[in-house]
Scaffold this motif. Sequence first.
Motif, PDB file in Angstrom:
ATOM      1  N   MET A 114      51.956  51.089  79.904  1.00 30.23           N
ATOM      2  CA  MET A 114      52.535  50.631  78.653  1.00 30.23           C
ATOM      3  C   MET A 114      52.819  51.807  77.722  1.00 30.23           C
ATOM      4  N   GLU A 115      51.882  52.746  77.644  1.00 27.63           N
ATOM      5  CA  GLU A 115      52.062  53.897  76.755  1.00 27.63           C
ATOM      6  C   GLU A 115      53.192  54.782  77.244  1.00 27.63           C
ATOM      7  N   ARG A 116      53.272  55.008  78.558  1.00 29.89           N
ATOM      8  CA  ARG A 116      54.359  55.821  79.102  1.00 29.89           C
ATOM      9  C   ARG A 116      55.713  55.159  78.860  1.00 29.89           C
ATOM     10  N   SER A 117      55.766  53.852  79.038  1.00 30.14           N
ATOM     11  CA  SER A 117      57.028  53.131  78.838  1.00 30.14           C
ATOM     12  C   SER A 117      57.457  53.169  77.377  1.00 30.14           C
ATOM     13  N   ALA A 118      56.484  53.061  76.473  1.00 33.83           N
ATOM     14  CA  ALA A 118      56.804  53.124  75.045  1.00 33.83           C
ATOM     15  C   ALA A 118      57.337  54.499  74.669  1.00 33.83           C
ATOM     16  N   GLN A 119      56.711  55.533  75.198  1.00 31.53           N
ATOM     17  CA  GLN A 119      57.182  56.891  74.914  1.00 31.53           C
ATOM     18  C   GLN A 119      58.590  57.092  75.470  1.00 31.53           C
ATOM     19  N   ALA A 120      58.821  56.599  76.694  1.00 33.48           N
ATOM     20  CA  ALA A 120      60.136  56.764  77.315  1.00 33.48           C
ATOM     21  C   ALA A 120      61.213  56.000  76.558  1.00 33.48           C
ATOM     22  N   ALA A 121      60.851  54.841  76.007  1.00 35.73           N
ATOM     23  CA  ALA A 121      61.820  54.029  75.267  1.00 35.73           C
ATOM     24  C   ALA A 121      62.142  54.628  73.906  1.00 35.73           C
ATOM     25  N   GLY A 122      61.295  55.517  73.416  1.00 32.60           N
ATOM     26  CA  GLY A 122      61.538  56.155  72.127  1.00 32.60           C
ATOM     27  C   GLY A 122      61.428  55.212  70.946  1.00 32.60           C
ATOM     28  N   VAL A 123      60.557  54.207  71.060  1.00 29.61           N
ATOM     29  CA  VAL A 123      60.414  53.208  70.005  1.00 29.61           C
ATOM     30  C   VAL A 123      59.070  53.373  69.301  1.00 29.61           C
ATOM     31  N   VAL A 124      58.939  52.729  68.158  1.00 29.16           N
ATOM     32  CA  VAL A 124      57.660  52.650  67.466  1.00 29.16           C
ATOM     33  C   VAL A 124      56.747  51.744  68.285  1.00 29.16           C
ATOM     34  N   HIS A 125      55.534  52.219  68.558  1.00 27.19           N
ATOM     35  CA  HIS A 125      54.565  51.410  69.294  1.00 27.19           C
ATOM     36  C   HIS A 125      53.231  51.446  68.550  1.00 27.19           C
ATOM     37  N   ALA A 126      52.668  50.265  68.305  1.00 23.85           N
ATOM     38  CA  ALA A 126      51.471  50.173  67.471  1.00 23.85           C
ATOM     39  C   ALA A 126      50.525  49.115  68.005  1.00 23.85           C
ATOM     40  N   LEU A 127      49.247  49.313  67.704  1.00 23.55           N
ATOM     41  CA  LEU A 127      48.177  48.393  68.081  1.00 23.55           C
ATOM     42  C   LEU A 127      47.614  47.785  66.811  1.00 23.55           C
ATOM     43  N   ASN A 128      47.334  46.488  66.839  1.00 23.53           N
ATOM     44  CA  ASN A 128      46.812  45.815  65.651  1.00 23.53           C
ATOM     45  C   ASN A 128      45.301  45.982  65.564  1.00 23.53           C
ATOM     46  N   LEU A 129      44.862  46.958  64.781  1.00 25.77           N
ATOM     47  CA  LEU A 129      43.442  47.189  64.507  1.00 25.77           C
ATOM     48  C   LEU A 129      43.263  47.154  62.993  1.00 25.77           C
ATOM     49  N   PRO A 130      42.879  46.004  62.437  1.00 31.47           N
ATOM     50  CA  PRO A 130      42.900  45.824  60.982  1.00 31.47           C
ATOM     51  C   PRO A 130      41.993  46.759  60.181  1.00 31.47           C
ATOM     52  N   LEU A 131      40.977  47.370  60.815  1.00 29.89           N
ATOM     53  CA  LEU A 131      40.140  48.307  60.065  1.00 29.89           C
ATOM     54  C   LEU A 131      40.867  49.613  59.754  1.00 29.89           C
ATOM     55  N   HIS A 132      41.920  49.897  60.493  1.00 33.14           N
ATOM     56  CA  HIS A 132      42.634  51.154  60.297  1.00 33.14           C
ATOM     57  C   HIS A 132      43.225  51.212  58.891  1.00 33.14           C
ATOM     58  N   GLY A 133      42.900  52.265  58.188  1.00 34.72           N
ATOM     59  CA  GLY A 133      43.414  52.446  56.838  1.00 34.72           C
ATOM     60  C   GLY A 133      42.637  51.737  55.762  1.00 34.72           C
ATOM     61  N   ASP A 134      41.608  50.979  56.140  1.00 35.74           N
ATOM     62  CA  ASP A 134      40.775  50.326  55.129  1.00 35.74           C
ATOM     63  C   ASP A 134      40.025  51.400  54.332  1.00 35.74           C
ATOM     64  N   PRO A 135      40.006  51.297  53.007  1.00 31.95           N
ATOM     65  CA  PRO A 135      39.333  52.338  52.218  1.00 31.95           C
ATOM     66  C   PRO A 135      37.841  52.454  52.509  1.00 31.95           C
ATOM     67  N   GLY A 136      37.219  51.365  52.976  1.00 30.15           N
ATOM     68  CA  GLY A 136      35.812  51.452  53.365  1.00 30.15           C
ATOM     69  C   GLY A 136      35.617  52.356  54.559  1.00 30.15           C
ATOM     70  N   ILE A 137      36.535  52.265  55.524  1.00 30.64           N
ATOM     71  CA  ILE A 137      36.471  53.127  56.700  1.00 30.64           C
ATOM     72  C   ILE A 137      36.729  54.572  56.305  1.00 30.64           C
ATOM     73  N   GLU A 138      37.677  54.780  55.423  1.00 29.85           N
ATOM     74  CA  GLU A 138      37.988  56.144  54.991  1.00 29.85           C
ATOM     75  C   GLU A 138      36.832  56.747  54.204  1.00 29.85           C
ATOM     76  N   THR A 139      36.136  55.929  53.426  1.00 31.13           N
ATOM     77  CA  THR A 139      34.958  56.428  52.706  1.00 31.13           C
ATOM     78  C   THR A 139      33.860  56.809  53.685  1.00 31.13           C
TER      79      THR A 139
END
Length: 332
Positions: A108-133
């Motif tokens: 999946m990762e190789r195909s996404a890179q080859a397609a040249g598209v935005v590829h993202a995983l839904n991990l809701p803790l990412h970017g939470d200010p509590g995690i950054e603290t």
Amino acid sequence: MTPAVRVGVIGLGAIGQSLLKAFTASSEVQVTAVCDVDASLADATAREVRASAWTDHRSMLGTVDLDLVYVAVPPKFHHAIALDVLAAGRHILCEKPLALTLSEARQMERSAQAAGVVHALNLPLHGDPGIETFRRLVEEGRLGRLRRAEVTLVFPQWPRGWQQNPWIGGREQGGPIREVGPHLLHVLLSVLGPVKRVWAHTEYPAHDPDACETAALGTLELEGGLLVTVSCLTNVPRPEQVSLTVYGAGGTAGLTNWATPVVAWGPGPLEPVPVEGPRVPAGERLVGALVSRVRGEAGDLVDFRMGVRIQALLDAWEHASATGSWVDVEPA
């Protein structure tokens, strides 16, 4: 005016419906199509969000003009559907875990890179200010030499009350390690660094060979030598607990209740730490970053490369549990 980002959603279960609300709440997004094998669910959702309804994702991809596709189906379908989305040249958001196996995740990762598209995983803790603290507490050095870390997962009921579906309690796709583990594994990998090897012991119900784990214990050895203990227990008369604790020679830092940062200096008790910055809902953060990236602008996302790293850990965990021995984590 900048045109809205046209989104298609494949999979309309509890998780898919939750993020669908964040998409429809954004003035910069137009939910154009929704797809589910349950025709009545697809029709009802489509009417609510004023989109077209589909039961076959390939037909949807071949017919509807879409910029981004959100894959919110159960894990064993991620690989095949994601490859179809990527073959159609669409930007993609996928639920976690990225796949069922490391080989699928890598493809999946190789195909996404080859397609040249935005590829993202839904991990809701990412970017939470509590995690950054929490990250700042660990990285600023005041904890001293790190001695040990521990992950604790306790669930009074599994599957949880809001998460009743045919697969979440099954051994093939579900279970708390595979379903909840990626959230904290992502934090561990991001803050503490790569994992070198894994040891694990898993308990399953004796009467049901298809049921997921009821308990698990394990140890992750980081490349730097730090050991991380992992304890998971379900169906016990205790409140839910999802926590991460890092013990240093001069202090202790942690996350309680998923994303609440705590710290103790010396022998003092763990106390909550004020988070840095406003707490924007996870769905709003994710949708905003996706819109920015689809438009060619900056946006903070967890991409498929991290999904592969998490899947490598999950594969090593399962292998270690099956063999009763330490298992090296394959390079992502």
